[in-house]
Design a protein around this motif. Structure first.
Motif, short mmCIF file in Angstrom:
data_model
loop_
_atom_site.label_atom_id
_atom_site.label_comp_id
_atom_site.label_asym_id
_atom_site.label_seq_id
_atom_site.Cartn_x
_atom_site.Cartn_y
_atom_site.Cartn_z
N VAL A 1 1.24 4.89 1.20
CA VAL A 1 0.54 5.36 2.17
C VAL A 1 1.09 6.95 2.39
CG1 VAL A 1 0.55 5.90 4.76
CG2 VAL A 1 0.69 3.70 3.84
N VAL B 1 -0.10 -1.79 6.37
CA VAL B 1 0.09 -0.42 6.59
C VAL B 1 1.45 -0.17 7.26
CG1 VAL B 1 -0.65 1.78 7.83
CG2 VAL B 1 -2.29 0.30 6.74
N ALA C 1 -4.20 5.69 5.83
CA ALA C 1 -4.26 4.38 5.18
C ALA C 1 -5.42 3.78 5.58
CB ALA C 1 -3.15 3.70 5.23
N THR D 1 0.90 -0.94 0.15
CA THR D 1 -0.01 -0.13 -0.13
C THR D 1 0.83 1.10 0.03
OG1 THR D 1 -1.85 -0.88 1.26
CG2 THR D 1 -1.73 1.35 1.41
N ALA E 1 -6.73 -0.16 4.50
CA ALA E 1 -5.72 -1.18 4.05
C ALA E 1 -5.50 -2.08 5.59
CB ALA E 1 -4.15 -0.62 3.88
#
Length: 299
Positions: free
Chosen positions: A4, A203, A187, A2, A198
């Protein structure tokens, strides 16, 4: 992995929709962006007027933010309170105060500003002067002299003069923690077009910290765990999306899907756990009996 990023400027429309769904629109109020000088510390400001003959029932929905509340008093002057994160809704009979300013503190900024970690403030209402932050006593003295007859801009200008710019007067570690917490909040938040936040392990990996470190930093900076924050934020997004652009109710199944719940029954169970009533009861105004709103409370 992810990606962020830092959260964007506060979505005032979303916060306004949440207030409307919670019934606070019964009180004459508006939500405004903070002046530039306050934005390192404050995300948005609610200005709430209480008419003498207005409604006394006030719903406080779950909210993971720490807030600074300035309440003007009928006899003149003000009191200044730090309000910790609310993990469940409360239903209160409100006090008829002339005017309140409700300032949401930016995630991660509670400790540098108030001198106490957000985790120590959960479920509490504390007079600002009792907190050990370097500026809390000066802020309390300045804002307690503000009366409801004075313009709101006067109180905000006073506050801007007392707060340091960003974290320039704090330690580098404070700035790093605040930036990490804000990225994690972004996030883990539910947003239109991204109904599912997420996962916490993802994260933590994106931020180059362990899950244990993330939980500790998040609880210290926000007040609740990452998972609990995600639950509260998703419920608040449900409030924001409960009505369409024309003001008509959104069907439950569509609302559950849009806010990232597995199905309608999952949404109803999560909502009841946080609000104490079913969604249908809440949105039709069938709420628990209100209790007196305390000026301060323990955990």
């Amino acid at each position: 992995m992810t990606t962020v990023t830092e959260p964007s400027r506060t979505d005032l429309a979303r916060q306004t929709a949440i207030r409307t769904a919670a019934g606070t629109s019964q009180l004459p109020s508006r939500l405004v962006e903070p002046p530039e000088a306050l934005r390192p510390w404050i995300t948005d400001i609610g200005v709430i007027a209480h008419a003498p003959d207005g409604p006394r029932s006030v719903t406080h929905v779950p909210d993971a933010a720490v807030r600074l509340v300035v309440r003007t008093l009928p006899e003149g002057g003000s009191d200044v309170l730090a309000v910790g994160p609310r993990t469940r809704a409360s239903y209160n009979t409100g006090k008829r105060l002339p005017l309140c300013l409700d300032l949401r503190i930016r995630p991660g900024a509670a400790r540098p500003l108030l001198g106490a970690p957000a985790g120590d403030l959960v479920g509490r209402v504390v007079p600002l002067k009792e907190l050990p932050g370097r500026s809390t006593a000066r802020i309390d003295r300045a804002l307690r002299e503000w009366g409801h007859d004075a313009p709101v801009d006067v109180a905000l200008a006073e506050l801007a003069e007392l707060l340091p710019p960003a974290f320039e007067q704090g330690a580098a570690a404070d700035r790093d923690r605040e930036a990490l917490v804000r990225s994690a909040v972004s996030a883990l938040s539910t947003r239109p077009g991204r109904p599912r936040p997420a996962p916490v392990p993802e994260v933590a990996h994106a931020l180059a910290v362990s899950e244990r470190q993330l939980r500790k930093l998040f609880t210290d900076g926000v007040g609740v765990s990452p998972k609990h924050f995600a639950r509260i934020d998703r419920a608040r997004q449900l409030l924001a999306g409960a009505r369409d652009g024309a003001g008509a109710p959104v069907p439950w199944a569509g609302l559950a899907q849009a806010t990232g719940y597995y199905d309608q029954s999952h949404m109803a169970a999560e909502f009841r756990a946080l609000f104490g009533v079913a969604p249908s009861a809440f949105f039709s105004g069938r709420l628990p009996a209100g209790t007196p709103c305390p000026s301060r409370a323990g955990r």
